[in-house]
Motif scaffolding. Structure first.
Motif, PDB file in Angstrom:
ATOM      1  N   ASP A 287      28.907  36.145  32.957  1.00 45.31           N
ATOM      2  CA  ASP A 287      29.463  34.863  33.382  1.00 45.31           C
ATOM      3  C   ASP A 287      30.983  34.930  33.394  1.00 45.31           C
ATOM      4  O   ASP A 287      31.634  34.427  34.322  1.00 45.31           O
ATOM      5  N   LEU A 288      31.560  35.592  32.397  1.00 44.47           N
ATOM      6  CA  LEU A 288      33.012  35.713  32.331  1.00 44.47           C
ATOM      7  C   LEU A 288      33.546  36.534  33.504  1.00 44.47           C
ATOM      8  O   LEU A 288      34.543  36.168  34.135  1.00 44.47           O
ATOM      9  N   LEU A 289      32.889  37.644  33.810  1.00 41.79           N
ATOM     10  CA  LEU A 289      33.332  38.489  34.919  1.00 41.79           C
ATOM     11  C   LEU A 289      33.109  37.787  36.258  1.00 41.79           C
ATOM     12  O   LEU A 289      33.947  37.899  37.164  1.00 41.79           O
ATOM     13  N   PHE A 290      32.025  37.054  36.351  1.00 39.43           N
ATOM     14  CA  PHE A 290      31.737  36.353  37.597  1.00 39.43           C
ATOM     15  C   PHE A 290      32.831  35.330  37.919  1.00 39.43           C
ATOM     16  O   PHE A 290      33.154  35.112  39.090  1.00 39.43           O
ATOM     17  N   ARG A 291      33.403  34.730  36.898  1.00 44.77           N
ATOM     18  CA  ARG A 291      34.476  33.761  37.132  1.00 44.77           C
ATOM     19  C   ARG A 291      35.670  34.423  37.811  1.00 44.77           C
ATOM     20  O   ARG A 291      36.402  33.777  38.564  1.00 44.77           O
ATOM     21  N   ASP A 292      35.859  35.721  37.539  1.00 45.68           N
ATOM     22  CA  ASP A 292      36.973  36.453  38.153  1.00 45.68           C
ATOM     23  C   ASP A 292      36.681  36.831  39.602  1.00 45.68           C
ATOM     24  O   ASP A 292      37.589  36.856  40.436  1.00 45.68           O
ATOM     25  N   ILE A 293      35.429  37.167  39.890  1.00 47.09           N
ATOM     26  CA  ILE A 293      35.138  37.695  41.229  1.00 47.09           C
ATOM     27  C   ILE A 293      34.600  36.657  42.210  1.00 47.09           C
ATOM     28  O   ILE A 293      34.588  36.903  43.416  1.00 47.09           O
ATOM     29  N   ARG A 294      34.173  35.502  41.713  1.00 46.72           N
ATOM     30  CA  ARG A 294      33.520  34.562  42.633  1.00 46.72           C
ATOM     31  C   ARG A 294      34.452  34.041  43.721  1.00 46.72           C
ATOM     32  O   ARG A 294      33.999  33.635  44.794  1.00 46.72           O
ATOM     33  N   VAL A 295      35.764  34.055  43.465  1.00 42.87           N
ATOM     34  CA  VAL A 295      36.721  33.580  44.474  1.00 42.87           C
ATOM     35  C   VAL A 295      37.119  34.691  45.438  1.00 42.87           C
ATOM     36  O   VAL A 295      37.786  34.432  46.445  1.00 42.87           O
ATOM     37  N   LEU A 296      36.730  35.930  45.128  1.00 36.81           N
ATOM     38  CA  LEU A 296      37.075  37.057  45.982  1.00 36.81           C
ATOM     39  C   LEU A 296      36.103  37.157  47.150  1.00 36.81           C
ATOM     40  O   LEU A 296      34.899  37.040  46.970  1.00 36.81           O
ATOM     41  N   LYS A 297      36.620  37.405  48.325  1.00 33.29           N
ATOM     42  CA  LYS A 297      35.776  37.444  49.520  1.00 33.29           C
ATOM     43  C   LYS A 297      35.704  38.833  50.156  1.00 33.29           C
ATOM     44  O   LYS A 297      34.809  39.098  50.966  1.00 33.29           O
ATOM     45  N   GLU A 298      36.613  39.686  49.790  1.00 33.66           N
ATOM     46  CA  GLU A 298      36.640  41.025  50.372  1.00 33.66           C
ATOM     47  C   GLU A 298      35.965  42.030  49.441  1.00 33.66           C
ATOM     48  O   GLU A 298      35.976  41.883  48.216  1.00 33.66           O
ATOM     49  N   THR A 299      35.426  43.069  50.035  1.00 34.19           N
ATOM     50  CA  THR A 299      34.658  44.059  49.290  1.00 34.19           C
ATOM     51  C   THR A 299      35.475  44.802  48.245  1.00 34.19           C
ATOM     52  O   THR A 299      35.083  44.895  47.073  1.00 34.19           O
ATOM     53  N   HIS A 300      36.626  45.341  48.634  1.00 36.31           N
ATOM     54  CA  HIS A 300      37.356  46.244  47.747  1.00 36.31           C
ATOM     55  C   HIS A 300      37.893  45.565  46.485  1.00 36.31           C
ATOM     56  O   HIS A 300      37.815  46.161  45.393  1.00 36.31           O
ATOM     57  N   PRO A 301      38.415  44.347  46.548  1.00 33.74           N
ATOM     58  CA  PRO A 301      38.828  43.688  45.304  1.00 33.74           C
ATOM     59  C   PRO A 301      37.658  43.461  44.340  1.00 33.74           C
ATOM     60  O   PRO A 301      37.822  43.588  43.122  1.00 33.74           O
ATOM     61  N   ILE A 302      36.478  43.145  44.881  1.00 31.05           N
ATOM     62  CA  ILE A 302      35.314  42.946  44.027  1.00 31.05           C
ATOM     63  C   ILE A 302      34.911  44.271  43.392  1.00 31.05           C
ATOM     64  O   ILE A 302      34.650  44.354  42.186  1.00 31.05           O
TER      65      ILE A 302
END
Length: 314
Positions: A287-302
């Motif tokens: 859940d903590l990590l998801f909060r960081d990536i959920r706003v990311l839309k591009e593949t490489h940052p995720i």
């Protein structure tokens, strides 16, 4: 106890089957459904949804994968069932449980539970088309709006010639809301002379033991639970420890590399976020990590965020 990995359309695809069977002792996987309307589908459709056909109908770990078909016309389902067998599927499964509104509106999946006679004719046509030494299985729910026809549908599948029946212990209207009504599966198991598999609300070893006790079934099917707890099959069978978060991250990195090398690479951001939605049930760190990536839309940052998290855990 036998454990079957359920079909979950758009989620438990061949990439996820590959990852989960590599770390679990699954006895069988059911593919995502192949939608049959009014034609014999080309081979490429079967290979796209079940590429394991090209390797003997098994994942690389050796777990058999049975092709699932969904549709309403017995004759076309029969022809496509035979094609699945000819391409290497170790049997055929029939979908009478999908609750998706778009599928039900086109008279596929769970809506057929309103019509036991149609269900019977479909199973019967497919059973006659598939060589006798290979299994034809079916998956149903306990009904559409209510459970009034649950036993009639179970009998229709058996009398049509199904060798095995999996029962998701909820109606279509109940969707995925707890609880799962395992006692109805026990009623079906007692009434039919064929193996019955119980499905629904199995998240851990205790759930598996409870489901087996209430349903009386020796075979259990898992879907969402397998995504929430990646080593669920082994946990169910042996009561072993839940996979640690660091190991889950390594598994997600491996999945990421496979996904990005596949034809589904463009969908990676939505697919990995979807997996996180299940992992959050079991792992607070997810859940903590998801909060960081959920706003990311591009593949490489995720991907980079996931790699960083995995390396931090080492």
């Amino acid at each position: 106890m036998r454990v079957v990995l359920a079909p979950m359309q758009g989620v438990l695809d061949h990439l996820m089957r590959e990852v989960l069977t590599s770390i679990n002792d699954y006895d069988l996987c059911i593919s995502e459904f192949i939608r049959v309307v009014d034609q014999l589908l080309p081979e490429k459709v079967f290979y796209r949804l079940c590429p394991e056909l090209k390797q003997g109908g098994k994942t690389r770990a050796g777990t058999p994968v049975r092709v699932q078909l969904l549709g309403q016309h017995p004759e076309w389902l029969a022809e496509n069932a035979l094609r699945a067998i000819e391409l290497g599927s170790p049997g055929v499964d029939l979908n009478f449980g999908c609750p998706a509104p778009t599928v039900n509106k086109s008279k596929g999946g769970a809506v057929l539970l309103k019509e036991p006679e149609t269900l019977y004719r479909i199973v019967n046509a497919v059973r006659e088309a598939v060589p006798a030494h290979l299994p034809v299985s079916a998956k149903i729910r306990l009904g559409y709006e209510d459970k009034a026809l649950y036993m009639e549908n179970a009998h229709a599948a058996w009398q049509g010639g199904a060798d095995e029946l999996a029962v998701h212990a909820r109606t279509k209207v109940e969707g995925y809301k707890a609880p799962a009504h395992w006692q109805y599966v026990d009623d079906i198991r007692r009434a039919l002379p064929i193996p019955v598999t119980a499905n629904g609300e199995i998240w851990n070893h205790a759930d598996a033991i409870a489901c087996a006790r209430v349903s009386g079934c020796e075979t259990l099917m898992v879907g969402r639970g397998a995504l929430s707890l990646p080593n669920l099959a082994d946990v169910m069978k042996t009561g072993c420890a839940h996979l640690g978060w660091g190991d889950v991250l390594q598994l997600m990195v491996r999945y990421t590399e496979q996904d990005l090398a596949s034809e589904k690479a463009d969908y990676y951001p939505s697919r990995i976020k979807q997996w996180f939605s299940y992992l959050r049930r079991e792992y607070p760190a997810a859940d903590l990590l998801f909060r960081d990536i959920r706003v990311l839309k591009e593949t490489h940052p995720i991907r980079d965020a996931l790699l960083h998290a995995a390396q931090t855990q080492i």
